[in-house]
Write a protein that holds these residues in place. Sequence first.
Motif, PDB file in Angstrom:
ATOM      1  N   ALA A  40      65.231  30.875  34.722  1.00 31.61           N
ATOM      2  CA  ALA A  40      66.047  29.799  35.280  1.00 31.61           C
ATOM      3  C   ALA A  40      65.329  28.471  35.146  1.00 31.61           C
ATOM      4  O   ALA A  40      64.145  28.397  34.777  1.00 31.61           O
ATOM      5  N   GLY A  41      66.047  27.402  35.478  1.00 35.22           N
ATOM      6  CA  GLY A  41      65.480  26.051  35.464  1.00 35.22           C
ATOM      7  C   GLY A  41      65.895  25.303  36.712  1.00 35.22           C
ATOM      8  O   GLY A  41      65.811  25.817  37.819  1.00 35.22           O
ATOM      9  N   HIS A  42      66.310  24.055  36.527  1.00 35.69           N
ATOM     10  CA  HIS A  42      66.960  23.235  37.551  1.00 35.69           C
ATOM     11  C   HIS A  42      66.025  22.724  38.649  1.00 35.69           C
ATOM     12  O   HIS A  42      66.057  21.540  38.992  1.00 35.69           O
ATOM     13  N   SER A  43      65.199  23.567  39.236  1.00 34.13           N
ATOM     14  CA  SER A  43      64.429  23.163  40.419  1.00 34.13           C
ATOM     15  C   SER A  43      63.278  22.222  40.082  1.00 34.13           C
ATOM     16  O   SER A  43      62.802  21.500  40.954  1.00 34.13           O
ATOM     17  N   HIS A  44      62.802  22.250  38.813  1.00 34.06           N
ATOM     18  CA  HIS A  44      61.590  21.517  38.426  1.00 34.06           C
ATOM     19  C   HIS A  44      60.408  21.936  39.312  1.00 34.06           C
ATOM     20  O   HIS A  44      59.423  21.196  39.418  1.00 34.06           O
ATOM     21  N   ASN A  45      60.535  23.097  39.962  1.00 30.94           N
ATOM     22  CA  ASN A  45      59.551  23.567  40.948  1.00 30.94           C
ATOM     23  C   ASN A  45      59.309  22.526  42.035  1.00 30.94           C
ATOM     24  O   ASN A  45      58.244  22.479  42.660  1.00 30.94           O
ATOM     25  N   GLY A  46      60.290  21.641  42.231  1.00 36.94           N
ATOM     26  CA  GLY A  46      60.212  20.643  43.296  1.00 36.94           C
ATOM     27  C   GLY A  46      59.805  19.258  42.845  1.00 36.94           C
ATOM     28  O   GLY A  46      59.903  18.302  43.616  1.00 36.94           O
ATOM     29  N   ASN A  47      59.298  19.106  41.601  1.00 36.93           N
ATOM     30  CA  ASN A  47      58.787  17.815  41.098  1.00 36.93           C
ATOM     31  C   ASN A  47      57.542  17.362  41.844  1.00 36.93           C
ATOM     32  O   ASN A  47      56.520  17.038  41.244  1.00 36.93           O
ATOM     33  N   ILE A  48      57.630  17.293  43.170  1.00 41.14           N
ATOM     34  CA  ILE A  48      56.496  16.862  44.002  1.00 41.14           C
ATOM     35  C   ILE A  48      56.101  18.042  44.884  1.00 41.14           C
ATOM     36  O   ILE A  48      56.868  18.472  45.745  1.00 41.14           O
TER      37      ILE A  48
ATOM     38  N   ILE B 212      53.013  19.713  47.367  1.00 39.96           N
ATOM     39  CA  ILE B 212      51.816  19.468  48.153  1.00 39.96           C
ATOM     40  C   ILE B 212      51.096  20.796  48.349  1.00 39.96           C
ATOM     41  O   ILE B 212      51.722  21.787  48.740  1.00 39.96           O
ATOM     42  N   PRO B 213      49.783  20.857  48.050  1.00 40.61           N
ATOM     43  CA  PRO B 213      49.049  22.114  48.213  1.00 40.61           C
ATOM     44  C   PRO B 213      49.229  22.711  49.608  1.00 40.61           C
ATOM     45  O   PRO B 213      49.160  21.995  50.606  1.00 40.61           O
ATOM     46  N   PHE B 214      49.463  24.032  49.652  1.00 39.86           N
ATOM     47  CA  PHE B 214      49.647  24.824  50.883  1.00 39.86           C
ATOM     48  C   PHE B 214      50.974  24.512  51.603  1.00 39.86           C
ATOM     49  O   PHE B 214      51.271  25.131  52.612  1.00 39.86           O
ATOM     50  N   ILE B 215      51.724  23.545  51.097  1.00 36.69           N
ATOM     51  CA  ILE B 215      53.013  23.208  51.707  1.00 36.69           C
ATOM     52  C   ILE B 215      54.158  23.548  50.767  1.00 36.69           C
ATOM     53  O   ILE B 215      55.146  24.162  51.156  1.00 36.69           O
ATOM     54  N   GLY B 216      54.015  23.174  49.496  1.00 34.79           N
ATOM     55  CA  GLY B 216      55.053  23.425  48.512  1.00 34.79           C
ATOM     56  C   GLY B 216      55.877  22.195  48.212  1.00 34.79           C
ATOM     57  O   GLY B 216      55.415  21.056  48.384  1.00 34.79           O
ATOM     58  N   ALA B 217      57.114  22.410  47.776  1.00 35.38           N
ATOM     59  CA  ALA B 217      57.980  21.309  47.374  1.00 35.38           C
ATOM     60  C   ALA B 217      58.395  20.475  48.573  1.00 35.38           C
ATOM     61  O   ALA B 217      58.751  21.011  49.627  1.00 35.38           O
ATOM     62  N   LEU B 218      58.357  19.139  48.421  1.00 39.22           N
ATOM     63  CA  LEU B 218      58.782  18.257  49.500  1.00 39.22           C
ATOM     64  C   LEU B 218      60.300  18.208  49.628  1.00 39.22           C
ATOM     65  O   LEU B 218      60.821  17.953  50.716  1.00 39.22           O
ATOM     66  N   SER B 219      60.996  18.435  48.534  1.00 39.52           N
ATOM     67  CA  SER B 219      62.463  18.451  48.588  1.00 39.52           C
ATOM     68  C   SER B 219      62.979  19.505  47.620  1.00 39.52           C
ATOM     69  O   SER B 219      62.331  19.803  46.612  1.00 39.52           O
ATOM     70  N   LYS B 220      64.153  20.061  47.929  1.00 39.54           N
ATOM     71  CA  LYS B 220      64.739  21.098  47.100  1.00 39.54           C
ATOM     72  C   LYS B 220      66.164  20.712  46.745  1.00 39.54           C
ATOM     73  O   LYS B 220      66.950  20.356  47.617  1.00 39.54           O
ATOM     74  N   ALA B 221      66.469  20.805  45.459  1.00 47.18           N
ATOM     75  CA  ALA B 221      67.784  20.399  44.969  1.00 47.18           C
ATOM     76  C   ALA B 221      68.823  21.468  45.285  1.00 47.18           C
ATOM     77  O   ALA B 221      68.510  22.658  45.407  1.00 47.18           O
ATOM     78  N   GLU B 222      70.063  21.040  45.415  1.00 44.08           N
ATOM     79  CA  GLU B 222      71.171  21.977  45.570  1.00 44.08           C
ATOM     80  C   GLU B 222      71.186  22.916  44.368  1.00 44.08           C
ATOM     81  O   GLU B 222      71.088  22.491  43.226  1.00 44.08           O
ATOM     82  N   GLY B 223      71.272  24.194  44.638  1.00 42.76           N
ATOM     83  CA  GLY B 223      71.211  25.180  43.572  1.00 42.76           C
ATOM     84  C   GLY B 223      69.846  25.819  43.448  1.00 42.76           C
ATOM     85  O   GLY B 223      69.670  26.811  42.725  1.00 42.76           O
TER      86      GLY B 223
ATOM     87  N   LYS C 189      67.747  25.820  46.589  1.00 40.27           N
ATOM     88  CA  LYS C 189      67.286  25.728  47.978  1.00 40.27           C
ATOM     89  C   LYS C 189      66.455  26.951  48.364  1.00 40.27           C
ATOM     90  O   LYS C 189      65.476  26.844  49.103  1.00 40.27           O
ATOM     91  N   LYS C 190      66.869  28.111  47.870  1.00 40.30           N
ATOM     92  CA  LYS C 190      66.196  29.360  48.219  1.00 40.30           C
ATOM     93  C   LYS C 190      65.052  29.675  47.263  1.00 40.30           C
ATOM     94  O   LYS C 190      63.985  30.118  47.668  1.00 40.30           O
ATOM     95  N   TYR C 191      65.312  29.455  45.974  1.00 39.57           N
ATOM     96  CA  TYR C 191      64.320  29.770  44.948  1.00 39.57           C
ATOM     97  C   TYR C 191      63.933  28.490  44.208  1.00 39.57           C
ATOM     98  O   TYR C 191      64.752  27.913  43.494  1.00 39.57           O
ATOM     99  N   ASP C 192      62.711  28.027  44.396  1.00 44.72           N
ATOM    100  CA  ASP C 192      62.274  26.806  43.724  1.00 44.72           C
ATOM    101  C   ASP C 192      60.905  26.952  43.073  1.00 44.72           C
ATOM    102  O   ASP C 192      60.544  26.160  42.210  1.00 44.72           O
ATOM    103  N   GLN C 193      60.121  27.952  43.485  1.00 43.30           N
ATOM    104  CA  GLN C 193      58.790  28.129  42.932  1.00 43.30           C
ATOM    105  C   GLN C 193      58.859  28.765  41.551  1.00 43.30           C
ATOM    106  O   GLN C 193      59.917  29.132  41.065  1.00 43.30           O
TER     107      GLN C 193
END
Length: 304
Positions: free
Chosen positions: A238-246, A248-259, A261-265
């Motif tokens: 899959a694609g789309h999420s860009h793994n969050g673009n931004i 933060i270590p130990f936190i993860g993506a600061l924002s998640k795109a529609e589509g 929301k559940k799977y972004d890593q």
Amino acid sequence: MTREELNQQKQNEIIQEEKREKRKKIIILGFKIVIMIVTGFLLFYTYTTYVSNTMMIVKEDRIKNDKIPSDFSGTKIIQFSDLHYGTTFFEKQLKKMVKEINERNPDLVLFTGDLIDKEYKVSSDEIEMINKYLSRIKTKLGKYAVSGEEDGDEFTTIMNQSGFTILNNNYEVIYNDGDEEILLVGLDSNLSGRQDVNKAYEYFSLEGHNSNIYTISLVHEPDSVDEMMLYNNDLVLAGHSHNGNIRIPFIGALSKAEGSKKYDQEYYKINNTKLYISSGMGTNGPGFRLFCRPSINFFRLESK
């Protein structure tokens, strides 16, 4: 002037001198803070613009599964996604990406959507140029693509002319120098309203189908995977999420795109299904990356 008056005058001069020194130290400290802030901003801007946005990496993994036929053991697969041409991805980046792909001599090349950024007005010369570079990608077993929610007529034109087969809500049985087979399934974008899961997996309703066939599925939005689990899936790209673009270590993506929301890593194991999500090549949303470099995925299939 009396001695007491002289002492008082001297004391006042000392106090004034101390005040001047204190003001001087405050000014110097303020100047240092400003320099540090400006330097930090320049470093941040340089990293997010010229390192995180443009310095592509290749993520490699070996896919082992006893369902992989011996004919396909050693098969090399490249996935690339989310070019968003016109953001931070232009001809220079496209040329480098194609070079990196061809250097690995892939057997299959798979694109998982969002070719041209929706905010960018691509010219006919640029369409011709993109077509030229994508046509240079060489494979043994083929080049396949599915649409993202931002893909329209330009996507169809470029993919068809550059030798990609568009697998929107469709499938293809693939052979590799023998009678053994694997299944490649493609789903259209869910956010665009064009996705049809049942149609994409029609193979499994055919009389005499191989119920144990190793299945690779392509989809743009990773959150579609839950509905896809109604069918056989061994590897989902899959694609789309860009793994969050931004990130933060130990936190993860600061924002998640529609589509997404559940799977972004970049990787999930869902029952017996491996889900890999590309970080993409271009950018969306904030227009820059942090701790999330643009990348392509490189897989090697291996029969246990």
